[in-house]
Design a protein around this motif. Structure first.
Motif, PDB file in Angstrom:
ATOM      1  N   ASP A 180       0.838  -1.197   0.000  1.00  0.00           N
ATOM      2  CA  ASP A 180       0.000   0.000   0.000  1.00  0.00           C
ATOM      3  C   ASP A 180       0.880   1.256   0.000  1.00  0.00           C
ATOM      4  O   ASP A 180       2.021   1.217   0.463  1.00  0.00           O
ATOM      5  CB  ASP A 180      -0.844  -0.010   1.280  1.00  0.00           C
ATOM      6  CG  ASP A 180      -2.112   0.817   1.159  1.00  0.00           C
ATOM      7  OD1 ASP A 180      -2.319   1.466   0.127  1.00  0.00           O
ATOM      8  OD2 ASP A 180      -2.895   0.804   2.132  1.00  0.00           O
ATOM      9  N   ASP A 181       0.348   2.355  -0.513  1.00  0.00           N
ATOM     10  CA  ASP A 181       1.027   3.655  -0.469  1.00  0.00           C
ATOM     11  C   ASP A 181       2.442   3.555  -1.042  1.00  0.00           C
ATOM     12  O   ASP A 181       3.384   4.184  -0.537  1.00  0.00           O
ATOM     13  CB  ASP A 181       1.105   4.200   0.973  1.00  0.00           C
ATOM     14  CG  ASP A 181      -0.248   4.199   1.659  1.00  0.00           C
ATOM     15  OD1 ASP A 181      -1.263   4.282   0.956  1.00  0.00           O
ATOM     16  OD2 ASP A 181      -0.275   4.112   2.899  1.00  0.00           O
ATOM     17  N   ASP A 203       0.743   5.350  -4.461  1.00  0.00           N
ATOM     18  CA  ASP A 203       0.151   6.259  -3.486  1.00  0.00           C
ATOM     19  C   ASP A 203      -0.557   7.429  -4.168  1.00  0.00           C
ATOM     20  O   ASP A 203      -0.111   7.971  -5.174  1.00  0.00           O
ATOM     21  CB  ASP A 203       1.227   6.785  -2.533  1.00  0.00           C
ATOM     22  CG  ASP A 203       0.592   7.527  -1.366  1.00  0.00           C
ATOM     23  OD1 ASP A 203      -0.115   6.870  -0.581  1.00  0.00           O
ATOM     24  OD2 ASP A 203       0.768   8.755  -1.253  1.00  0.00           O
ATOM     25  N   GLU A 237      -4.062   4.653  -6.831  1.00  0.00           N
ATOM     26  CA  GLU A 237      -5.000   5.101  -5.799  1.00  0.00           C
ATOM     27  C   GLU A 237      -5.341   6.581  -5.993  1.00  0.00           C
ATOM     28  O   GLU A 237      -4.533   7.355  -6.495  1.00  0.00           O
ATOM     29  CB  GLU A 237      -4.365   4.989  -4.411  1.00  0.00           C
ATOM     30  CG  GLU A 237      -4.006   3.609  -3.963  1.00  0.00           C
ATOM     31  CD  GLU A 237      -3.758   3.589  -2.453  1.00  0.00           C
ATOM     32  OE1 GLU A 237      -2.651   3.917  -2.025  1.00  0.00           O
ATOM     33  OE2 GLU A 237      -4.703   3.255  -1.714  1.00  0.00           O
TER      34      GLU A 237
HETATM   35 MG    MG Z   1      -3.009   3.654   0.148  1.00  0.00          MG
END
Ligand code: MG
Ligand code: C2E
Ligand code: MG
Ligand code: MG
Length: 275
Positions: A180-181, A203, A237
């Motif tokens: 994630d990110d 991200d 995202e």
């Molecule tokens: Mg994220």
């Protein structure tokens, strides 16, 4: 002399600071209670492919606070990480997510959708994390192949061997892993080939100004190339508008998540695929 000491004492017990400490302690106590009372809710945000078809969702926790209303995770996840409540929070979210997967499997319109669940470092590093995940899958009857666990780069700063071992055990049972990110952490890129990863999520901060900032554009293109050459899936995202989407499609991004495609909604409002 005495006056100075008094002043210092007063500064130490800064009423504003004290209030913050008290407020945090109160919030922690309320969260502990809220957990037991079932005040945590899991919202779902769609993930789509380049044709705009829903391929899955991310589970995002919300706290229905009796007085304050809906509290976003930014306001209680960091606190829960500090006091250890994150382990119980994470377990509840995982349980809810697995039940959601079972419900989706029962309906032809949603069958096969994947569900991503955020895992905090403290939760992952628990000695019984693997057992908890496997038990939850078994108890709920969810298909492990449809569950994705989102880890952050900071989690990898710890004992890499332990991380690899836990990930491999779960991967062998079908569970997928996502970073994630991606691009915001401090870890080295070496982990990308060491870990049994399925996906990376670019991200939101790089997507936000991808059209106006040449550096962001370069970073996004580089991540897309990196993912492709390592055979990893990649999700952008925070896609909010069609221009960002077009840029991403032009550069070969296969999956998208953001307000353009849908905000996080309660499970009861998860609409069937728009025609
Ligand atoms: Mg994220
Ligand atoms: P995340 O995992 O990176 O989740 C994506 C966040 O970006 C979500 O915020 C989502 O609502 C927001 N977002 C999605 N698309 C857009 C967009 O187009 N524009 C903008 N401005 N924002 C967008 P949310 O739900 O407030 O969650 C924030 C963070 O809290 C998450 O970031 C995650 O790190 C953490 N979090 C959420 N649920 C959980 C959980 O169950 N466990 C743990 N450990 N962390 C969680
Ligand atoms: Mg996430
Ligand atoms: Mg995050």
């Amino acid at each position: 002399q005495a006056k100075d000491a008094g002043r210092n004492t007063q500064r130490f017990f800064d009423p504003v600071m004290q209030e913050t400490v008290l407020a945090r302690a109160a919030l922690a106590a309320q969260l502990r209670l809220g957990l037991e009372r079932g005040e945590l809710d899991v919202y779902l945000q769609p993930v789509v492919d380049a044709q705009g078809r829903r391929v899955g969702a991310e589970a995002l926790v919300r706290w229905r606070h009796p007085q304050r209303g809906l509290v976003p995770p930014a306001e209680f996840i960091p606190l829960a990480e500090q006091n250890g409540l994150i382990v119980a929070v994470g377990q509840q979210v995982l349980e809810t997510a697995c039940r959601q997967l079972v419900a989706w499997q029962a309906d032809a319109a949603t069958r096969g959708l994947t569900l991503s669940v955020n895992v905090s470092a403290r939760q992952f590093h628990q000695g019984d994390f693997v057992r908890q995940v496997l038990d939850t899958l078994q108890r709920t009857g969810a298909d492990a192949n449809l569950l994705k666990l989102e880890l952050t780069e900071s989690l990898l700063l710890g004992d890499v061997d332990e991380v690899v071992r836990k990930m491999r055990t779960l991967r062998a049972r079908g569970v997928r892993f996502s970073i994630d990110d991606f691009g915001t952490g401090y870890s080295s890129l070496a982990y990308l080939k060491q870990l049994p990863l399925d996906e990376i999520k670019i991200d939101r901060s790089f997507i936000e100004d991808v059209l106006g900032d040449a550096n962001d554009a370069s970073i996004v293109q580089t991540i897309l190339l990196l993912a492709r050459s390592l055979s990893l899936k990649v999700v952008a995202e925070g896609v909010e508008n069609a221009l960002q989407q077009d840029f991403l499609v032009r550069h070969g991004c296969p999956y998208f998540q953001g307000f353009l495609w849908g905000r996080p909604v309660p499970a009861s409002q998860w609409a069937p695929q728009a025609a």
